[in-house]
Design a protein around this motif. Structure first.
Motif: not given
Lengths: 322, 322
Positions: A91-92, A121-122, A128-130, A140-141
């Protein structure tokens, strides 16, 4: 990798060693014996800084986890090299600067050097992740895992997948945080500020309005919240509370009885109005989640609330300054 | 009558024996040895009803206060006659129907039969004292003392004077509730819904909006609040929390850093906008109330929050229904 096969030990690389990074490090290391943590940061005094700061977080959670024992047993590593830090990570977890440019350039570097199965993970509170993932090879990760600060104390983690995030990644993330006995909550879609802060800011907006209008002072407003919604919502969130406050027919009866007053309080805020069709959805979801209001024990609510109020003590008093 | 001369015993007549009336009766009787309570209501089965219902409230607060001992020692009386109930009262506390007509006709009757020094308190959640008092001979005697239900558990009492209420009455009311170790908070002026409910409804409005937009489910939204703002605001209200969250420069720095995000979350709600001149008032009042942010201990906040979270336990689980 299936949900029940989180690797043991789970190797977590933390990117960023500010208060959130250190708080997460302490949480991972003290709440599971099967987690190894590497902290990466670019600051030149990284080792000295962590030696100075991390023990304060550790002792809050556990008297037995000392920095030296964690370093000696290789459960904690400190690395000034990003490729090294992420090279064996499962996991990062990123809590770097809140800048889209920083995060957009970070993730492709991580992707180059980490194992193919690693989750990203942020901890961002707003990007947002996108948005973060646009230069990634495999978008997708990445998902947002937004803490309520500080995460070693506050149980909430808002999980915000991007439209590209597969359910398997979401489930693995939920499973990890549940194994640490935290409160991971999955959002259905990305939205500005996510949910916790949006709710808090909505109340803050009304708080500012009431102070500005001369209805109440700042200190009095804080005292009101500390002695009403704070303890109530610690025990039961707003929908559950009003469901329990509506008598036998729950939330539906609550709105029938005081919807007019609610509307009067909302009337200067627009957009959401009683009678615009949201009621059936909200009433229905509440009844589905909690069953009939009569099945929720008011006595249990009151006993838990009493215990909460006794536990919090007298409140934080400002220290005298010279 | 001066503040330090609350009569001993203080005689309180409760008008209305619903859940709020019984909750207040239990609170008055168990939290002070110097209070005598008379409960008045028009229901024909008043005595049997109180004998059945009041013990549940009493035992939550004190194992030693039994209904029979309170009745035998004349600390508790039950009266179906309004003139009798108020004839020797120092305080008349009303929790009758939420109807302006009812309250407007009640107070002149009370005025006719009660001692000249008696205070009048209304538990209304929405009808200001200035509306209730229109037929009174002396409008200055009445103020709103709005509980957060149930008052035998929740510490908050919102004190809302009318423009006619003299400071001496306000101070006597504050002194009484402080002597019971509750949290009376004085509002500066009357406003629709008073403050606690306005704040709660502002958050509820955003909660409804987020469920309606499909961002989050009802149960997930409750879990978010229970694991973030609930415990945080139990320990420190919103202004104090953000003051502590802004680093050395407190609330001012908090808004400099994330005011843009706050504004983005507020932008569909109108009326209050960052940069419209409220900032100096709110920052100034916060600094005056709490001093510099550095004087508030984050460690103390975190330890109190941990204690609150441990005390609340697992949360209220719906009972299985057949």
């Amino acid at each position: 990798m299936s949900v029940d096969k989180l690797p043991k030990p789970t190797r977590i690389a933390l990117i960023g060693s500010g208060t959130i990074g250190l708080s997460f490090a302490a949480l991972h290391l003290t709440q599971s014996t099967d987690v190894e943590v590497t902290i990466y940061d670019t600051r030149p005094d990284l080792k000295e800084y962590i030696e100075q700061m991390l023990p304060g977080y550790l002792t809050t959670l556990s008297p037995t986890h000392t920095l030296s024992s964690l370093l000696q047993s290789n459960r904690l590593a400190i690395s000034p090299s990003l490729p090294t830090a992420v090279s064996t990570a499962d996991i990062i977890q990123e809590q770097g600067p809140e800048s889209p440019t920083f995060k957009q350039s970070l993730w492709p570097q991580v992707e180059t050097h980490c194992p193919p199965h690693a989750l990203f993970w942020s901890s961002t509170s707003g990007i947002p992740a996108s948005t973060q993932s646009i230069h990634m090879h495999d978008k997708s990760r990445l998902m947002v895992v937004h803490p309520y600060n500080p995460p070693h104390i506050m149980p909430l983690l808002e999980l915000v997948p991007s439209p590209d995030t597969p359910d398997e990644l979401v489930q693995r993330t939920l499973a990890y945080w549940k194994s640490l006995r935290r409160a991971p909550v999955l959002l259905k879609k990305e939205t500005t500020g996510f949910v916790a802060n949006r709710l808090a800011y909505a109340l803050l907006r009304e708080a500012v309005h009431l102070v500005q209008e001369g209805v109440v002072g700042v200190e009095e407003l804080d005292a009101i919240v500390e002695n009403s919604m704070g303890p109530r919502w610690t025990v039961a969130g707003p929908f559950k509370s009003y469901h329990m406050g509506g008598g036998q027919r729950g939330l539906r009866a609550f709105f029938e009885k005081i919807g007019g007053t609610v509307q009067d309080c909302w009337k200067d805020q627009g957009e959401v109005n009683v009678g615009e069709g949201w009621e059936e959805r909200v009433f229905g979801e509440t009844e589905e989640a909690y069953g009939p209001a009569a099945g929720l024990s008011v006595r249990e609510r009151d006993e838990r609330t009493k215990a909460v109020l006794e536990a919090r003590g007298e409140g934080i008093v400002p220290r005298k300054t010279e």
